[in-house]
Design a protein around this motif. Structure first.
Motif, PDB file in Angstrom:
ATOM      1  N   THR A  77       4.912   0.124 -14.090  1.00 21.86           N
ATOM      2  CA  THR A  77       6.013  -0.750 -14.511  1.00 21.86           C
ATOM      3  C   THR A  77       7.039  -0.052 -15.377  1.00 21.86           C
ATOM      4  N   THR A  78       6.645   1.014 -16.090  1.00 24.26           N
ATOM      5  CA  THR A  78       7.564   1.715 -16.991  1.00 24.26           C
ATOM      6  C   THR A  78       7.377   3.223 -16.857  1.00 24.26           C
ATOM      7  N   ALA A  79       8.071   3.974 -17.684  1.00 23.15           N
ATOM      8  CA  ALA A  79       7.990   5.437 -17.651  1.00 23.15           C
ATOM      9  C   ALA A  79       6.844   5.986 -18.501  1.00 23.15           C
ATOM     10  N   LEU A  80       6.031   5.130 -19.101  1.00 25.60           N
ATOM     11  CA  LEU A  80       4.899   5.592 -19.913  1.00 25.60           C
ATOM     12  C   LEU A  80       3.765   5.991 -18.972  1.00 25.60           C
ATOM     13  N   ASP A  81       3.625   7.295 -18.732  1.00 24.60           N
ATOM     14  CA  ASP A  81       2.649   7.738 -17.741  1.00 24.60           C
ATOM     15  C   ASP A  81       1.210   7.586 -18.223  1.00 24.60           C
ATOM     16  N   LYS A  82       1.009   7.286 -19.490  1.00 24.07           N
ATOM     17  CA  LYS A  82      -0.332   6.947 -19.975  1.00 24.07           C
ATOM     18  C   LYS A  82      -0.853   5.708 -19.249  1.00 24.07           C
ATOM     19  N   PHE A  83       0.062   4.890 -18.785  1.00 23.87           N
ATOM     20  CA  PHE A  83      -0.301   3.641 -18.124  1.00 23.87           C
ATOM     21  C   PHE A  83      -0.216   3.756 -16.599  1.00 23.87           C
ATOM     22  N   TRP A  84      -0.231   4.983 -16.104  1.00 23.72           N
ATOM     23  CA  TRP A  84      -0.284   5.212 -14.662  1.00 23.72           C
ATOM     24  C   TRP A  84      -1.694   5.699 -14.291  1.00 23.72           C
ATOM     25  N   ASP A  85      -2.163   5.292 -13.131  1.00 19.94           N
ATOM     26  CA  ASP A  85      -3.401   5.843 -12.586  1.00 19.94           C
ATOM     27  C   ASP A  85      -3.024   6.909 -11.566  1.00 19.94           C
ATOM     28  N   LYS A  86      -3.013   8.147 -12.018  1.00 15.45           N
ATOM     29  CA  LYS A  86      -2.544   9.245 -11.166  1.00 15.45           C
ATOM     30  C   LYS A  86      -3.552   9.615 -10.085  1.00 15.45           C
ATOM     31  N   THR A  87      -4.741   8.990 -10.148  1.00 13.15           N
ATOM     32  CA  THR A  87      -5.748   9.243  -9.102  1.00 13.15           C
ATOM     33  C   THR A  87      -5.663   8.215  -7.969  1.00 13.15           C
ATOM     34  N   ALA A  88      -4.791   7.243  -8.116  1.00 13.16           N
ATOM     35  CA  ALA A  88      -4.681   6.177  -7.109  1.00 13.16           C
ATOM     36  C   ALA A  88      -4.161   6.737  -5.794  1.00 13.16           C
ATOM     37  N   ASP A  89      -4.560   6.085  -4.692  1.00 15.95           N
ATOM     38  CA  ASP A  89      -4.109   6.521  -3.370  1.00 15.95           C
ATOM     39  C   ASP A  89      -2.610   6.329  -3.187  1.00 15.95           C
ATOM     40  N   GLU A  90      -2.101   5.274  -3.780  1.00 15.36           N
ATOM     41  CA  GLU A  90      -0.677   4.967  -3.622  1.00 15.36           C
ATOM     42  C   GLU A  90      -0.134   4.408  -4.929  1.00 15.36           C
ATOM     43  N   ILE A  91       0.852   5.078  -5.492  1.00 15.73           N
ATOM     44  CA  ILE A  91       1.495   4.602  -6.712  1.00 15.73           C
ATOM     45  C   ILE A  91       2.903   4.120  -6.369  1.00 15.73           C
ATOM     46  N   VAL A  92       3.221   2.925  -6.846  1.00 11.34           N
ATOM     47  CA  VAL A  92       4.536   2.344  -6.585  1.00 11.34           C
ATOM     48  C   VAL A  92       5.248   2.116  -7.913  1.00 11.34           C
ATOM     49  N   PHE A  93       6.425   2.713  -8.036  1.00  7.82           N
ATOM     50  CA  PHE A  93       7.241   2.495  -9.225  1.00  7.82           C
ATOM     51  C   PHE A  93       8.037   1.209  -9.062  1.00  7.82           C
ATOM     52  N   LEU A  94       8.126   0.442 -10.130  1.00  7.09           N
ATOM     53  CA  LEU A  94       8.861  -0.815 -10.075  1.00  7.09           C
ATOM     54  C   LEU A  94      10.371  -0.584 -10.013  1.00  7.09           C
ATOM     55  N   GLY A  95      10.830   0.577 -10.481  1.00  2.00           N
ATOM     56  CA  GLY A  95      12.254   0.900 -10.458  1.00  2.00           C
ATOM     57  C   GLY A  95      12.482   2.340 -10.847  1.00  2.00           C
TER      58      GLY A  95
END
Length: 576
Positions: free
Chosen positions: A6-24
């Motif tokens: 949802t935001t640019a804070l990559d601490k809150f991203w799961d970089k191991t996920a098969d598919e990551i979708v940015f909200l914007g």
């Protein structure tokens, strides 16, 4: 399963996920783009002006629907009996802004869910949530990643989702401070008040004059009927959050509009503390002011951030005439513009730069646009750029948020790739960067480009220019055209929607305004060695005069024009 960022804070991203979708596009501003090539990004919602206008109207309908509910509730909490207009002055600019921000975030989430019904994400822990102090603190927070993460997390919680929550320090503020002392202004204002007539009837706050002598010029043109007061008293209020005061918001709305229900849910955490816990101390400050009450109170923009002023005006609104004034571009011209809608709504009269919209608007001029700067024949081309917050903070007809990266910046790069006289430009980027790295992107694409270091004001830079070029429709092009300074503007047609398109068509026919940046570049190359032949031609000057009459009207004596309007207001409608 898709993972939502949802935001640019990559601490809150799961970089191991098969598919990551940015909200914007805002999600990509803190990371190296090379690492983001395999990620998907949701499309920007607000590139269609019909959609923008519909959303704008819906948000204002919500504003007018819920403001009486909030007025009644705030009156009960504070044991007072104040009108809706009182509360519009106090909370109105925060409220319409908050509504539009939440509308955008809510639409973003719902659009994502419609495309990816099965998804995962990380949210902000409720222990990390903050509450803004007031409008200024709110705007500072809404430009940040953490507070937007808070809003997105709360929206997902409201929708019934339960995701893993992580902590993050958002820096909760508890002390509201305002005021600063300017020795020059204090001395000048005391001097003017000493010589003012005892029955001075107009108080002016924050007129935004360019020339310091303008204060004195207007004073004597008023026959000494004006006093100045910037309401810059030093104030410090320590505010402690009261949970019990906030627990009833969700019960106030009994309707079935899901978006309004969401707003009242969010009010419990996000309603600014100065309007609840700090309200009585702020009101006490306004009531303790010993200044004499005048008939008219006039300002350009003090109703946004100056809370000593806002509270004072609200407390006395039944005894005074409150007069506002346009203080920038887009007023009166754009179909979806919040500034004139809010300011006209709370004012008894509203002064404009030439346009008229209803009986309470008064066409006038503006001191700032009555400057006299002539082009320098051997000068550079001054190119002025814009930038907006990377997170949308109001629904309007211009570039903002993802559009900065997707539409605005590519158009400007295209312009410079097609203009031959690029070495003749002085490029003035916006002083601060939203996160889309506009200046750095231009430097990477055009290593020899000359950039303004902002050591001088726009007007001082203009004095050494032969031509003014702008890549957006805002304030500076109106200033330049009002001065009769050679001006060229290009913009993306998808981000323009005008109340009177025929007036902008005049600029297009005169080759002042372009929707095609390549055509603008060709035109500059063609006229570069003899700009006057084009600019001073009868057709161009006729178009400029007609346009400026409506949107940047000038006067041989701006102070007399001000007083003509003030005197008309005093004669016809001043309250005793």
């Amino acid at each position: 399963m898709a993972y939502l960022a949802t935001t640019a804070l990559d601490k809150f991203w799961d970089k191991t996920a098969d598919e990551i979708v940015f909200l914007g596009e805002w999600c990509k501003t803190n990371s190296d783009s090379k690492d983001l090539q395999n990620y998907k990004t949701m499309p920007f919602l607000w590139s269609n002006q019909e959609i923008v206008k519909t959303a704008f109207d819906e948000c204002w309908a919500v504003y007018y629907a819920i403001l009486p509910i909030l007025s009644k509730h705030l009156n009960e909490i504070h044991n007072i009996n104040k009108s809706d207009r009182y509360w519009k002055i106090i909370i109105g600019n925060w409220l319409w802004c908050f509504i539009q921000i939440v509308y955008d975030r809510y639409k973003n989430i719902n659009n994502f869910i419609a495309e990816y019904p099965n998804f995962n994400t990380f949210v902000l822990s409720k222990n990390s949530y903050i509450t803004p102090l007031e409008y200024g603190d709110f705007i500072n927070n809404i430009s940040s990643d953490p507070y937007n993460l808070q809003l997105y997390s709360q929206i997902l919680d409201y929708l019934g989702f339960n995701f893993r929550a992580l902590d993050y320090n958002l820096n909760q503020r508890h002390v509201y401070k305002y005021g600063h002392k300017s020795l020059f202004k204090n001395t000048l204002f005391r001097f003017i008040e000493f010589f003012a007539k005892k029955d001075a009837c107009i108080t002016i706050t924050t007129p935004n004059f360019i020339n310091k002598m303008s204060f004195i010029k207007l004073f004597f043109n008023s026959d000494r009927k004006i006093i100045y007061d910037d309401f810059n008293d030093l104030i410090s209020i320590d505010i402690k959050k009261d949970i019990t005061m906030r627990n009833n918001f969700t019960r106030l709305y009994g309707g079935n509009n899901d978006f309004i229900k969401l707003l009242f849910y969010l009010f419990e955490q996000n309603f600014p503390m100065l309007f609840l816990e700090g309200f009585m101390d702020m009101r006490k400050n306004a009531l303790s002011r010993s200044n004499r009450l005048t008939k008219v109170y006039f300002t350009t923009n003090a109703v946004y951030f100056n809370y000593p002023y806002k509270f004072f005006i609200a407390e006395h609104i039944e005894q005074i005439l409150f007069v506002g004034m346009q203080h920038g571009g887009n007023y009166g011209s754009d179909n979806s513009f919040n500034g004139d809608k809010y300011e006209i709504d709370i004012s008894d009269y509203f002064l404009t730069w030439g346009w008229k919209y209803g009986i309470d608007t008064k066409p006038c001029t503006y001191e700032m646009i009555n400057q006299n700067i002539k082009p320098k024949k051997d000068g550079y081309i001054l190119f002025v750029m814009n930038d907006m917050l990377k997170y949308l903070y109001r629904i309007e007809s211009f570039y903002q948020s993802s559009a900065i990266k997707l539409a605005y910046l590519p158009k400007t790069i295209s312009f410079f790739r097609n203009v031959k006289a690029i070495d003749k430009f002085l490029v003035r980027t916006y002083p601060s960067d939203s996160g889309f790295k506009i200046a750095q992107t231009l430097k990477d694409n055009f290593p020899s480009m000359i950039f303004d270091n902002h050591s001088k004001t726009f007007r001082k830079r203009l004095k050494n220019a032969r031509l003014f070029v702008c890549d957006h429709l805002s304030t500076t092009y109106l200033e330049a055209m009002a001065m009769n300074f050679p001006t060229i503007v290009f913009a993306n047609k998808n981000y323009c929607s005008f109340r009177r398109p025929e007036l902008f068509e005049l600029l297009i026919e005169a080759k002042i305004l372009f929707y095609d940046e390549i055509e603008a570049a060709k035109h500059i190359d063609m006229i570069y060695n003899n700009i006057d032949d084009w600019w001073l031609s009868y057709s161009v000057q006729k178009a400029r005069r007609e346009f400026c009459y409506h949107y940047a009207r000038t006067s041989d004596d701006w102070a007399k024009e001000y007083m003509k309007v003030f005197n008309n207001i005093l004669e016809n409608d001043a309250r005793s």
